[in-house]
Scaffold this motif. Structure first.
Motif, mmCIF file in Angstrom:
data_model
loop_
_atom_site.group_PDB
_atom_site.id
_atom_site.type_symbol
_atom_site.label_atom_id
_atom_site.label_comp_id
_atom_site.label_asym_id
_atom_site.label_seq_id
_atom_site.Cartn_x
_atom_site.Cartn_y
_atom_site.Cartn_z
ATOM 1 N N ILE A 14 0.834 -1.210 0.000
ATOM 2 C CA ILE A 14 0.000 0.000 0.000
ATOM 3 C C ILE A 14 0.871 1.263 0.000
ATOM 4 C CG2 ILE A 14 -0.237 0.058 2.532
ATOM 5 C CD1 ILE A 14 -3.133 1.060 2.051
ATOM 6 N N TYR A 15 2.047 1.208 0.629
ATOM 7 C CA TYR A 15 2.984 2.333 0.588
ATOM 8 C C TYR A 15 3.849 2.271 -0.668
ATOM 9 C CZ TYR A 15 1.734 2.924 5.503
ATOM 10 O OH TYR A 15 1.044 3.112 6.667
ATOM 11 N N MET B 111 -0.670 -21.362 -2.087
ATOM 12 C CA MET B 111 -0.194 -20.013 -2.387
ATOM 13 C C MET B 111 -1.020 -19.335 -3.483
ATOM 14 S SD MET B 111 2.311 -19.364 -0.285
ATOM 15 C CE MET B 111 3.451 -18.142 -0.952
ATOM 16 N N SER B 112 -1.914 -20.079 -4.117
ATOM 17 C CA SER B 112 -2.791 -19.500 -5.142
ATOM 18 C C SER B 112 -4.089 -18.974 -4.545
ATOM 19 C CB SER B 112 -3.115 -20.550 -6.204
ATOM 20 O OG SER B 112 -3.868 -21.617 -5.639
ATOM 21 N N GLN B 113 -4.265 -19.085 -3.230
ATOM 22 C CA GLN B 113 -5.537 -18.722 -2.602
ATOM 23 C C GLN B 113 -5.574 -17.286 -2.069
ATOM 24 O OE1 GLN B 113 -7.418 -21.756 -0.139
ATOM 25 N NE2 GLN B 113 -5.882 -23.241 -0.794
ATOM 26 N N PHE B 114 -4.527 -16.518 -2.310
ATOM 27 C CA PHE B 114 -4.524 -15.127 -1.868
ATOM 28 C C PHE B 114 -5.348 -14.263 -2.828
ATOM 29 C CE2 PHE B 114 -0.570 -16.786 -0.035
ATOM 30 C CZ PHE B 114 -0.751 -16.413 1.293
ATOM 31 N N ILE B 115 -6.097 -13.348 -2.260
ATOM 32 C CA ILE B 115 -6.938 -12.437 -3.046
ATOM 33 C C ILE B 115 -6.101 -11.225 -3.461
ATOM 34 C CG2 ILE B 115 -9.006 -10.994 -2.993
ATOM 35 C CD1 ILE B 115 -10.061 -12.914 -0.786
ATOM 36 N N ALA B 116 -6.282 -10.764 -4.697
ATOM 37 C CA ALA B 116 -5.580 -9.569 -5.180
ATOM 38 C C ALA B 116 -6.354 -8.325 -4.768
ATOM 39 C CB ALA B 116 -5.441 -9.619 -6.699
ATOM 40 N N TRP B 117 -5.631 -7.278 -4.354
ATOM 41 C CA TRP B 117 -6.256 -6.062 -3.833
ATOM 42 C C TRP B 117 -5.980 -4.868 -4.733
ATOM 43 C CZ3 TRP B 117 -9.327 -8.077 -0.529
ATOM 44 C CH2 TRP B 117 -8.919 -9.155 0.267
ATOM 45 N N ASP B 118 -6.785 -3.850 -4.598
ATOM 46 C CA ASP B 118 -6.635 -2.610 -5.371
ATOM 47 C C ASP B 118 -6.192 -1.509 -4.415
ATOM 48 O OD1 ASP B 118 -6.817 -0.344 -6.907
ATOM 49 O OD2 ASP B 118 -8.748 -0.866 -7.818
ATOM 50 N N TRP B 119 -4.877 -1.339 -4.265
ATOM 51 C CA TRP B 119 -4.371 -0.349 -3.322
ATOM 52 C C TRP B 119 -4.524 1.067 -3.862
ATOM 53 C CZ3 TRP B 119 -4.667 -2.168 1.088
ATOM 54 C CH2 TRP B 119 -4.279 -3.472 1.395
ATOM 55 N N ASN C 76 -5.929 4.086 -1.606
ATOM 56 C CA ASN C 76 -5.158 5.319 -1.425
ATOM 57 C C ASN C 76 -5.882 6.539 -1.978
ATOM 58 O OD1 ASN C 76 -2.873 4.227 -0.111
ATOM 59 N ND2 ASN C 76 -2.040 3.498 -2.049
ATOM 60 N N ASP C 77 -6.531 6.380 -3.136
ATOM 61 C CA ASP C 77 -7.203 7.512 -3.776
ATOM 62 C C ASP C 77 -8.430 7.965 -2.989
ATOM 63 O OD1 ASP C 77 -5.318 7.391 -5.755
ATOM 64 O OD2 ASP C 77 -6.604 6.390 -7.225
ATOM 65 N N ASN C 78 -9.011 7.083 -2.191
ATOM 66 C CA ASN C 78 -10.232 7.406 -1.452
ATOM 67 C C ASN C 78 -10.041 7.242 0.054
ATOM 68 O OD1 ASN C 78 -12.346 7.543 -3.834
ATOM 69 N ND2 ASN C 78 -11.121 5.710 -4.197
ATOM 70 N N ALA C 79 -8.806 7.413 0.519
ATOM 71 C CA ALA C 79 -8.459 7.104 1.906
ATOM 72 C C ALA C 79 -9.301 7.860 2.921
ATOM 73 C CB ALA C 79 -6.979 7.371 2.136
ATOM 74 N N GLU C 80 -9.467 9.161 2.728
ATOM 75 C CA GLU C 80 -10.196 9.958 3.721
ATOM 76 C C GLU C 80 -11.663 9.565 3.793
ATOM 77 O OE1 GLU C 80 -9.639 14.124 3.296
ATOM 78 O OE2 GLU C 80 -7.449 14.034 3.426
ATOM 79 N N GLU C 81 -12.295 9.395 2.651
ATOM 80 C CA GLU C 81 -13.709 9.025 2.626
ATOM 81 C C GLU C 81 -13.929 7.628 3.205
ATOM 82 O OE1 GLU C 81 -17.887 9.150 1.710
ATOM 83 O OE2 GLU C 81 -16.319 10.617 2.183
ATOM 84 N N ILE C 82 -13.014 6.712 2.885
ATOM 85 C CA ILE C 82 -13.114 5.348 3.409
ATOM 86 C C ILE C 82 -12.967 5.347 4.922
ATOM 87 C CG2 ILE C 82 -11.859 3.142 3.519
ATOM 88 C CD1 ILE C 82 -11.377 3.486 0.478
ATOM 89 N N ALA C 83 -12.012 6.104 5.427
ATOM 90 C CA ALA C 83 -11.825 6.181 6.880
ATOM 91 C C ALA C 83 -13.050 6.779 7.560
ATOM 92 C CB ALA C 83 -10.572 6.999 7.201
ATOM 93 N N ARG C 84 -13.608 7.820 6.951
ATOM 94 C CA ARG C 84 -14.789 8.459 7.531
ATOM 95 C C ARG C 84 -15.948 7.483 7.630
ATOM 96 N NH1 ARG C 84 -19.459 10.241 6.041
ATOM 97 N NH2 ARG C 84 -19.096 9.769 3.835
ATOM 98 N N ARG C 85 -16.214 6.746 6.572
ATOM 99 C CA ARG C 85 -17.340 5.809 6.543
ATOM 100 C C ARG C 85 -17.116 4.636 7.505
ATOM 101 N NH1 ARG C 85 -19.284 4.704 0.447
ATOM 102 N NH2 ARG C 85 -21.037 3.781 1.618
ATOM 103 N N TRP C 86 -15.894 4.153 7.563
ATOM 104 C CA TRP C 86 -15.568 3.072 8.498
ATOM 105 C C TRP C 86 -15.805 3.523 9.938
ATOM 106 C CZ3 TRP C 86 -13.291 -1.956 7.905
ATOM 107 C CH2 TRP C 86 -12.808 -2.527 9.086
#
Length: 340
Positions: free
Chosen positions: A87-88, A312-320, A324-334
């Motif tokens: 994510i960083y 090792m094929s069972q990990f889910i791919a994420w959209d970081w 990151n682009d919606n960090a503030e709104e996501i934090a607010r809603r959470w």
């Protein structure tokens, strides 16, 4: 012991120390506590034994590395090889702080599982994977969970659930996971938030879930398999399962900084981390899943390191980028749902 472990890696990963006698200073990163101790006492000495390179170790966190690199500028990197969560890494990569990997300098890269290379598309390699499944107290749950949806569907778990908060990448993964399971995909955050609200009261933490599990404050939570292994080895009645829908993970992505004067040394270090020797050392210390296909989990560690090989094929791919682009709104809603 270190000489024996290096020998396990084969002649192809051994470099003559003389090659690096006049090397520029190699600065590598890790975290504090048990991470720093392992790097200083085990990993760095093993690397130096093999290569003749004696790196400088910088202790910090992803947010600190990001601040320091931005302050120094991409032309004058304070580090040579940076280990941090993807994510960083995603943000710093887009800002031009890392170079795309020269795979001719990383022979061990070819032996990595796809999960260790897919997210960064050749710009980095995941050197540590801490799988996150569902951990639970075996003495507090009458029926073991088998899937993520049990956290909603099993009334026995209501009010006894722990979650990593939205500051932690595991909180963001859990939001995307919920959106994927109940909505149209990991980006269907409206559905994800609606389903999270149905969970009711949860225990939240930024970092350490083990204390709440040990004291019985929670009975179930998304949990690092390695941490469950440590709790179990201390005598606590706990277990962790691979959910049917797939696994989350804490990744440690290794990046080579653009314009580092210690470029050759940085590649030598990264290749060592990815090698069978480096991965074996990391697995035994942290119970992480080895990312190199040539590493076999020994029988005595099979229960503590259950995610390897085909799993090792069972990990889910994420959209970081989404996070990151919606960090503030996501934090607010959470925080509206669970509190800050």
């Amino acid at each position: 012991m270190l000489q024996a472990l290096v020998a396990l890696g084969g002649a192809s990963i051994v470099n003559a120390p003389a090659v690096y006698a006049q090397a520029n200073n190699l600065v590598i990163t890790t975290y504090g506590g048990s991470w720093e101790k392992f790097w200083r006492d085990i990993l760095v000495p093993a690397f130096t034994e093999q290569s003749g390179i004696d790196p400088t170790l910088d202790i910090g966190l992803g947010r600190v590395y990001m601040t320091n690199m931005r302050a120094a500028g991409a032309e004058n990197p304070p580090y040579s090889c940076v280990m941090t969560n993807e994510i960083y890494s995603t943000v710093l990569r887009e800002e031009g702080f890392f170079e795309k990997l020269d795979l001719s300098k990383l022979p061990n890269y070819a032996d990595l599982y796809p999960v260790a290379t897919a997210a960064s598309d050749g710009w980095a390699a995941v050197g540590l994977i801490s799988p996150i499944g569902i951990g639970y107290r075996t003495d507090m749950v009458s029926e073991a969970p088998t899937k993520w949806t049990d956290l909603w569907d099993n009334p026995e778990l209501a009010g006894r659930l722990g979650l990593y908060n939205i500051v932690n990448s595991a909180g963001k993964m859990f939001l995307m996971l919920t959106s994927k399971i109940y909505g149209s995909g990991i980006d269907d955050l409206d559905t994800g938030f609606a389903k999270l609200k149905e969970l009711g009261r949860v225990y939240q933490t930024d970092f350490n879930m083990s204390t709440a599990m040990a004291t019985g404050e929670i009975a179930v939570a998304p949990f690092d398999f390695g941490e469950i292994a440590r709790l179990r080895n201390q005598g606590l009645p706990v277990d962790c399962i691979i959910p049917e829908e797939g696994l989350m993970m804490w990744d440690q992505t290794f990046n080579i900084t653009a314009n580092t004067p210690s470029r050759e040394e940085a590649y030598a270090y990264l290749d060592f981390v990815l090698s069978p020797v480096g991965q074996d050392l990391l697995m035994r210390e942290f119970f992480v899943s080895p990312v190199n296909k040539k590493v076999t989990v020994p029988a005595e560690l099979a229960k503590d390191v259950p995610v390897s090989g085909e799993a090792m094929s069972q990990f889910i791919a994420w959209d970081w980028d989404l996070m990151n682009d919606n960090a503030e709104e996501i934090a607010r809603r959470w925080n509206e749902i669970f509190g800050a």
